[in-house]
Design a protein around this motif. Sequence first.
Motif, mmCIF file in Angstrom:
data_model
loop_
_atom_site.group_PDB
_atom_site.id
_atom_site.type_symbol
_atom_site.label_atom_id
_atom_site.label_comp_id
_atom_site.label_asym_id
_atom_site.label_seq_id
_atom_site.Cartn_x
_atom_site.Cartn_y
_atom_site.Cartn_z
ATOM 1 N N TRP A 6 0.830 -1.205 0.000
ATOM 2 C CA TRP A 6 0.000 0.000 0.000
ATOM 3 C C TRP A 6 0.864 1.255 0.000
ATOM 4 O O TRP A 6 0.514 2.267 -0.624
ATOM 5 C CB TRP A 6 -0.930 -0.013 1.207
ATOM 6 C CG TRP A 6 -1.772 1.217 1.332
ATOM 7 C CD1 TRP A 6 -1.822 2.086 2.376
ATOM 8 C CD2 TRP A 6 -2.703 1.735 0.361
ATOM 9 N NE1 TRP A 6 -2.697 3.108 2.125
ATOM 10 C CE2 TRP A 6 -3.261 2.915 0.892
ATOM 11 C CE3 TRP A 6 -3.104 1.309 -0.902
ATOM 12 C CZ2 TRP A 6 -4.207 3.665 0.205
ATOM 13 C CZ3 TRP A 6 -4.046 2.061 -1.595
ATOM 14 C CH2 TRP A 6 -4.583 3.228 -1.035
ATOM 15 N N ALA A 7 2.014 1.205 0.671
ATOM 16 C CA ALA A 7 2.920 2.356 0.661
ATOM 17 C C ALA A 7 3.443 2.637 -0.745
ATOM 18 O O ALA A 7 3.745 3.795 -1.084
ATOM 19 C CB ALA A 7 4.081 2.106 1.618
ATOM 20 N N LEU A 8 3.537 1.615 -1.589
ATOM 21 C CA LEU A 8 3.947 1.810 -2.978
ATOM 22 C C LEU A 8 2.813 2.393 -3.824
ATOM 23 O O LEU A 8 3.045 3.248 -4.682
ATOM 24 C CB LEU A 8 4.398 0.482 -3.592
ATOM 25 C CG LEU A 8 5.759 -0.076 -3.178
ATOM 26 C CD1 LEU A 8 5.955 -1.449 -3.809
ATOM 27 C CD2 LEU A 8 6.874 0.855 -3.621
ATOM 28 N N LEU A 9 1.583 1.918 -3.588
ATOM 29 C CA LEU A 9 0.476 2.286 -4.461
ATOM 30 C C LEU A 9 -0.187 3.612 -4.087
ATOM 31 O O LEU A 9 -0.632 4.348 -4.970
ATOM 32 C CB LEU A 9 -0.587 1.174 -4.442
ATOM 33 C CG LEU A 9 -0.215 -0.145 -5.114
ATOM 34 C CD1 LEU A 9 -1.338 -1.149 -4.976
ATOM 35 C CD2 LEU A 9 0.104 0.085 -6.590
ATOM 36 N N GLU A 10 -0.263 3.911 -2.805
ATOM 37 C CA GLU A 10 -1.020 5.093 -2.375
ATOM 38 C C GLU A 10 -0.541 6.391 -3.030
ATOM 39 O O GLU A 10 -1.369 7.185 -3.511
ATOM 40 C CB GLU A 10 -0.967 5.214 -0.851
ATOM 41 C CG GLU A 10 -1.831 6.348 -0.311
ATOM 42 C CD GLU A 10 -1.786 6.436 1.205
ATOM 43 O OE1 GLU A 10 -2.658 7.106 1.776
ATOM 44 O OE2 GLU A 10 -0.869 5.836 1.809
#
Length: 274
Positions: A6-10
């Motif tokens: 999620w840290a990559l996509l957000e």
Amino acid sequence: MTDAEWALLEPLLPPPACETGRGRPEKWHRRDIVDGIRYVVDNGIKWRAMPADYPPWRTIYGFARRWAATGVISLIRDHLRRAVRLSSGKPPQAVAVVVDSQSVKASETVGKDSRGYDGAKKINGRKRHLVVDTRGLVLLVMVTPADIQDRDAAKEILFRLHLMHPEIATVWADSAYAGQLVTWAKDRVNITLKTVRRPPNTTGFIVLPRRWVVERSLSWIMRARRHCRDHERLPQVSESLITWASITLMTRRLTRKPARRSSRATPAAMATAA
């Protein structure tokens, strides 16, 4: 989806409409929306069969359609692909790619206007055309009726590839893309199309240079159960869900923890220590 994924996509998702003064605050968290899309792709369920602990299926489907129509998932795919290449010591942009197609059966939800019969594979459905780099990462996806010949669809694929990635110089393909298409690609889009032919007098399955890369990518996509058969009414939705499968593959690869080394001493190490 893990916290690392999620840290990559957000940061790659567009800001909510309420932050730009064009809409109300969103009721559901973006992470739940992305999890819902990935759940559909990975498990192959119907949109209406979304579990109750996810947001409503209409909300998830609406976000998936809007992000696909505005090019958001394409930008996410390209950003993650560059990150994977850099993490493996490769340049961020590929200059050589591999192209191939795959015919899959279509469900009754697929209309006659977007399906066809592939006489060679004896499949009534659609055909997925995939362009990947030499590491098997997806650059371009196009879905057509299964009766479209590879060399006919290749002109549209190469034209899109030239517009989206003008740095591409070489494309590897099988013998179905040979003939006048080689000259057309060089003259119109300045791409060198090289065909890899099967060695003569060979029987059974053999691994062919370059071509095995895209075959492996197709097998990775087929691990997501949604893609074992084409269920989408619109080819554009099918293309977007295939892209989501490749996005999931790359986020997991980027956040994969290194394997732990066994603490047990091997006989060779014991002999060296002695």
